[in-house]
Design a protein around this motif. Sequence first.
Motif, PDB file in Angstrom:
ATOM      1  N   LEU A  98      -6.785  75.427  51.974  1.00  0.00           N
ATOM      2  CA  LEU A  98      -6.412  74.021  52.065  1.00  0.00           C
ATOM      3  C   LEU A  98      -4.969  73.773  51.662  1.00  0.00           C
ATOM      4  N   GLY A  99      -4.401  74.676  50.873  1.00  0.00           N
ATOM      5  CA  GLY A  99      -3.010  74.516  50.466  1.00  0.00           C
ATOM      6  C   GLY A  99      -2.044  74.488  51.627  1.00  0.00           C
ATOM      7  N   ALA A 100      -2.435  75.056  52.777  1.00  0.00           N
ATOM      8  CA  ALA A 100      -1.553  75.069  53.941  1.00  0.00           C
ATOM      9  C   ALA A 100      -1.271  73.667  54.457  1.00  0.00           C
ATOM     10  N   ALA A 101      -2.213  72.735  54.257  1.00  0.00           N
ATOM     11  CA  ALA A 101      -2.059  71.377  54.795  1.00  0.00           C
ATOM     12  C   ALA A 101      -1.108  70.525  53.971  1.00  0.00           C
ATOM     13  N   VAL A 102      -0.783  70.961  52.755  1.00  0.00           N
ATOM     14  CA  VAL A 102       0.078  70.148  51.885  1.00  0.00           C
ATOM     15  C   VAL A 102       1.344  70.881  51.473  1.00  0.00           C
ATOM     16  N   THR A 103       1.586  72.056  52.049  1.00  0.00           N
ATOM     17  CA  THR A 103       2.772  72.852  51.713  1.00  0.00           C
ATOM     18  C   THR A 103       3.659  72.967  52.943  1.00  0.00           C
ATOM     19  N   ALA A 104       4.921  72.552  52.822  1.00  0.00           N
ATOM     20  CA  ALA A 104       5.845  72.666  53.942  1.00  0.00           C
ATOM     21  C   ALA A 104       6.116  74.149  54.224  1.00  0.00           C
ATOM     22  N   PRO A 105       6.278  74.541  55.516  1.00  0.00           N
ATOM     23  CA  PRO A 105       6.211  73.687  56.712  1.00  0.00           C
ATOM     24  C   PRO A 105       4.796  73.506  57.267  1.00  0.00           C
ATOM     25  N   ALA A 138       2.539  71.540  56.233  1.00  0.00           N
ATOM     26  CA  ALA A 138       2.216  70.115  56.274  1.00  0.00           C
ATOM     27  C   ALA A 138       2.751  69.470  57.549  1.00  0.00           C
ATOM     28  N   TYR A 139       3.908  69.950  58.025  1.00  0.00           N
ATOM     29  CA  TYR A 139       4.458  69.393  59.269  1.00  0.00           C
ATOM     30  C   TYR A 139       3.561  69.750  60.449  1.00  0.00           C
ATOM     31  N   GLY A 140       3.073  70.987  60.452  1.00  0.00           N
ATOM     32  CA  GLY A 140       2.166  71.389  61.517  1.00  0.00           C
ATOM     33  C   GLY A 140       0.871  70.606  61.489  1.00  0.00           C
ATOM     34  N   PHE A 141       0.366  70.338  60.287  1.00  0.00           N
ATOM     35  CA  PHE A 141      -0.862  69.547  60.158  1.00  0.00           C
ATOM     36  C   PHE A 141      -0.644  68.136  60.697  1.00  0.00           C
ATOM     37  N   ALA A 142       0.506  67.530  60.353  1.00  0.00           N
ATOM     38  CA  ALA A 142       0.796  66.175  60.837  1.00  0.00           C
ATOM     39  C   ALA A 142       0.921  66.166  62.360  1.00  0.00           C
ATOM     40  N   ALA A 143       1.600  67.176  62.931  1.00  0.00           N
ATOM     41  CA  ALA A 143       1.753  67.244  64.384  1.00  0.00           C
ATOM     42  C   ALA A 143       0.406  67.428  65.064  1.00  0.00           C
ATOM     43  N   LEU A 144      -0.449  68.273  64.484  1.00  0.00           N
ATOM     44  CA  LEU A 144      -1.779  68.497  65.049  1.00  0.00           C
ATOM     45  C   LEU A 144      -2.617  67.227  64.991  1.00  0.00           C
ATOM     46  N   PHE A 145      -2.487  66.479  63.880  1.00  0.00           N
ATOM     47  CA  PHE A 145      -3.221  65.222  63.738  1.00  0.00           C
ATOM     48  C   PHE A 145      -2.814  64.219  64.821  1.00  0.00           C
ATOM     49  N   VAL A 146      -1.507  64.088  65.048  1.00  0.00           N
ATOM     50  CA  VAL A 146      -1.010  63.148  66.065  1.00  0.00           C
ATOM     51  C   VAL A 146      -1.425  63.608  67.454  1.00  0.00           C
ATOM     52  N   PHE A 147      -1.282  64.908  67.727  1.00  0.00           N
ATOM     53  CA  PHE A 147      -1.638  65.449  69.045  1.00  0.00           C
ATOM     54  C   PHE A 147      -3.128  65.236  69.335  1.00  0.00           C
TER      55      PHE A 147
END
Length: 256
Positions: free
Chosen positions: A34-41, A43-52
């Motif tokens: 889960l740390g991958a979703a809140v650690t840059a970069p 977190a950026y990938g998680f945000a992009a995946l969420f929007v996509f």
Amino acid sequence: AELKHGRVAMMAAVGAVAQHYVKFPGFEGVPTGLGAAVTAPGAYGFAALFVFSGAMEMLIWTQDDKKEPGNFGDPLNLGQYNDDMRAKELNNGRMAMFAAIGIVAADLLTGKDGMQQLGLGAFAERKSGVAMRASADDAAAPPPQFQPSEQLGAMAPLGYFDPAGFCKVGAKADFRNFRAAELKHGRVAMMAAVGAVAQNFGDPLNLGQYNDDMRAKELNNGRMAMFAAIGIVAADLLTGKDGMQQLGLGAFAERK
């Protein structure tokens, strides 16, 4: 909703395994789990995946009332959209939802990703002897990590006592906080255990104060103390500060 969550859970469960072994270029420093979703970069990938994903659901994969729930066609032309495969998808999706919940809960509790929870994380962490020797030639060996299991307190009969796995290797500050809490609670428990025994023997110090007035005061003070103890414990859990630090008086003990 069941199909949607099942499909997401199947991808999540596969991702929980794959992320331990495969990382995209530029994401080597992102932790697994889960740390991958809140650690840059990451977190950026998680945000992009969420929007996509949101755009796909709202604009492309929209539910047609004339079709079965979850029927968005056969985008890969596999020719497998039949009753048998739909039933398998439901079963696998339900299993994956339980698996994803278990992986997330265990990650939150232990800090280990899906593969580490199974004790299989070491396969991805092995290095060849040549690579290890080359790195040793290029730079001096780093200082040894802090080992909680080697600190004072790892003794008979329990040995190193951390059944919940709270203390991580290298996390010295966390270990110090947990050890301070352990000592504090242990001291209170020792006094409580002695009191639980001594209270049955009347007036052990022969103070001559076991009368109705003192018994009433004891009840009042005990009730106040129970609320105080609960408040101190709750505030300690929330802030990490002990009783005096919660009152802003901790600095008196820290003066040098």
